[in-house]
Structures are given as structure tokens and as C-alpha cells.
Write an enzyme that holds these catalytic residues in place. Structure first.
Site, PDB file in Angstrom:
ATOM      1  N   SER A  36       0.861  -1.191   0.000  1.00 58.00           N
ATOM      2  CA  SER A  36       0.000   0.000   0.000  1.00 58.00           C
ATOM      3  C   SER A  36       0.891   1.234   0.000  1.00 58.00           C
ATOM      4  O   SER A  36       2.073   1.164   0.351  1.00 58.00           O
ATOM      5  CB  SER A  36      -0.832  -0.009   1.283  1.00 58.00           C
ATOM      6  OG  SER A  36      -1.492   1.223   1.467  1.00 58.00           O
ATOM      7  N   TYR A  56      -1.944  -0.283  10.838  1.00 61.01           N
ATOM      8  CA  TYR A  56      -2.052  -0.720   9.430  1.00 61.01           C
ATOM      9  C   TYR A  56      -0.773  -0.383   8.663  1.00 61.01           C
ATOM     10  O   TYR A  56      -0.215  -1.225   7.963  1.00 61.01           O
ATOM     11  CB  TYR A  56      -3.267  -0.063   8.783  1.00 61.01           C
ATOM     12  CG  TYR A  56      -3.434  -0.413   7.326  1.00 61.01           C
ATOM     13  CD1 TYR A  56      -3.746  -1.720   6.940  1.00 61.01           C
ATOM     14  CD2 TYR A  56      -3.283   0.543   6.326  1.00 61.01           C
ATOM     15  CE1 TYR A  56      -3.908  -2.052   5.598  1.00 61.01           C
ATOM     16  CE2 TYR A  56      -3.447   0.222   4.981  1.00 61.01           C
ATOM     17  CZ  TYR A  56      -3.751  -1.078   4.621  1.00 61.01           C
ATOM     18  OH  TYR A  56      -3.909  -1.402   3.292  1.00 61.01           O
TER      19      TYR A  56
END
Ligand code: NAI
Length: 259
Positions: free
Chosen positions: A139, A152
Site C-alpha cells: 500500500s 495498518y
């Protein structure tokens, strides 16, 4: 006929989002998508939208025994595994001070350890067949940590560190390793990450469509690349941020930390 025709592609977290979109494109290329995930009914629902040879298997990436057994079963049934798309993952966006310790651990167990489990299970088959391609969905959060993403972002930073080491080690085995770093995508991911919808509303203007990310993933399967950031504008922004972090923080800090 494209280079992907007949290729056996194992996808984790294939029932929804970019996994499911990639499955559609792979089927259209004549590849053999093997859909894995925690719910067989959801995988079958996703598979009902494609035609051609494919498979559906229940496989939770947090369960080492299940991953080992299912990968063994797939390899026995299809004879080989050409591409592994490590896609399963989730995030919960919350302040570090509010997040329970278990949440950090659980996200790491799926997003990072999941990749380790699946790769360890697939590696011997790729070695035996003389090569393969492993694609890890990381990501933008793996490059840039913003507020409410401590847990995260750490998992995705770990994925990128892991991916880079795998790439150097596996090259000698003719196994290519790629990282994909998307910005925000309009998928069910956001229902868990941001149930209130605040983050989604703020990034809606530049949110990626899952089909666009899937297209990039399939292109990388055809023309191997070590790492792909998307969209390109974010990729340029991240490079500038890396070079001038203090200046970038002053200029874009407030905007980047809107969640
Ligand atoms: P999604 O929620 O539609 O897809 C993730 C899939 O992983 C779901 O089907 C989910 O059931 C599955 N999954 C979760 N835990 C699992 C487990 N333990 N075992 C097996 N499957 C499991 O969301 P999306 O966006 O398609 O996510 C795919 C990947 O993209 C994830 O790794 C996510 O972190 C990453 N990503 C998502 C972004 C976004 O804004 N949507 C941005 C950047 C990266």
C-alpha cells in the site's frame, strides 16, 4: 493468446475488491484463477461471474495448517502454481492511543504473517517447477505513515521490507517478486477501515477504482516489475516526501493526516 493463457494463479482474499476484479481479468486472459478466502460461498459467488477453468478453496491466511494443506491440494490438482497474488488484508484506522494491543497483532497476523505463510507454502512448488512470480499487495501506507494508521501502516511497511528481501533471495531460483502500492481504493476494505465513512468522503476525489488496480496487477503479471505505485501522482508525491520530509510535512502534513 496472451502470456497468461493457462497460467495457474493463486489469489488470496479473492472474494471481493481488487482480488475479485483481478480474477475477472485473469479469466478473460485465459489464465486459471484459483480463488481462496475465508468464505467458500463468497468465493463461489465471485467465481460465478467468470467462465473458463478456475478453482475455489477456503483458506484463511492466519491458519498455518490450512494454508499448507490447501496449497498442497492446489498443487496436486493443477500440477503447478505459476503466480501467487498475496492480496488478503485489512486495516482499522484509529488513533494509536485508542487501539487495543490485540488489534496491532491481528492486523500483522493477516497482512504480514499471511504473506509469509502463503509464500512458504508455495515456494517449494515454484522451486521444483523452476520459477514463478509472487506479487504482494502492500500500500501507499507502506511508504508513508499518516495519523490513525499506526497499526495498518506498520503492517504494510513490514510487507515492503519483506518483499525487497524476498526479491533478492528468490532471484537465484528464477522467482520474481513484485510489490504493488495503491492509494485509496473504492472497495469493502473501507467499511472495516473507516466505518463512519469520514476518510472515504475526504479521499473520494482521488479514490482508485478496483478495476484499475486489477488492470495494473495483471499488467505486472505480463511485464514483470519490482514495484508499482499507483496512482502515478501519489508515487511522485511519495518520492518528494522521502527527499524532503520536513518540508513536505509543513506543506502537506494537514492534508495527509485527514482521516
Ligand atoms: P477487500 O476487503 O475487498 O479485500 C480483502 C480481502 O481479503 C477480503 O475478501 C477479505 O475477506 C480477505 N481477507 C481478510 N482477512 C483474510 C484472511 N485472514 N484470510 C483470507 N482472506 C482474508 O479490500 P481490497 O481493497 O480489495 O484489499 C485488498 C488488499 O489491498 C489488502 O491487502 C489491502 O490492505 C490492500 N489495499 C487496499 C486499499 C484500499 O483503500 N482499499 C489501499 C491500499 C492497499
Amino acid at each position: 493468446m496472451t502470456v497468461l493463457h493457462g497460467k495457474i494463479v493463486l489469489i488470496t482474499g479473492a472474494a471481493t475488491g481488487i482480488g475479485a476484479e483481478t480474477v475477472k481479468l485473469l479469466a478473460a486472459e485465459g489464465a486459471v484463477p484459483i480463488l481462496t478466502g475465508r468464505r467458500l460461498d463468497k468465493l463461489q459467488e465471485a467465481a460465478s461471474r467468470i467462465s473458463g477453468r478456475h478453482g475455489c478453496y477456503r483458506m484463511d491466511v492466519t491458519d498455518t495448517d490450512e494454508v499448507t494443506r490447501v496449497v498442497q491440494q492446489i498443487a496436486a490438482e493443477y500440477g503447478r502454481i505459476d503466480i501467487l497474488l498475496n492480496n488478503a488484508g485489512y486495516g482499522v484506522f484509529e488513533l494509536f492511543a485508542d487501539a487495543p494491543i490485540e488489534r496491532f497483532q491481528a492486523m500483522m497476523d493477516t497482512n504480514y504473517m499471511g504473506i509469509i505463510r502463503c509464500t512458504k507454502a508455495v515456494l517449494p512448488y515454484m522451486q521444483k517447477q523452476g520459477g514463478g512470480h509472487i506479487i504482494n499487495v502492500a500500500s501507499m501506507a507502506g511508504k508513508l505513515s499518516t495519523s490513525k494508521s499506526s497499526g495498518y501502516a506498520a503492517t504494510k511497511h513490514a510487507v515492503l521490507g519483506l518483499t525487497n528481501a524476498m526479491r533478492s533471495e528468490f532471484a537465484a531460483m528464477n522467482i520474481y517478486v513484485t510489490a504493488i502500492n495503491p492509494g485509496p481504493i473504492d472497495t469493502p476494505f473501507l467499511h472495516t477501515a473507516d466505518p463512519g465513512g469520514q476518510y472515504a468522503n475526504r479521499v473520494r476525489g482521488y479514490m482508485l477504482k478496483p478495476a484499475r488496480v486489477a488492470e495494473t496487477i495483471v499488467n505486472v503479471m505480463k511485464r514483470r516489475k519490482p514495484e508499482v505505485d499507483l496512482p502515478r501522482s501519489a508515487s511522485i508525491g511519495i518520492r518528494i516526501y522521502g527527499l524532503f520530509p520536513r518540508l513536505a510535512d509543513r506543506i502537506a502534513g494537514r492534508w495527509l493526516n485527514r482521516k
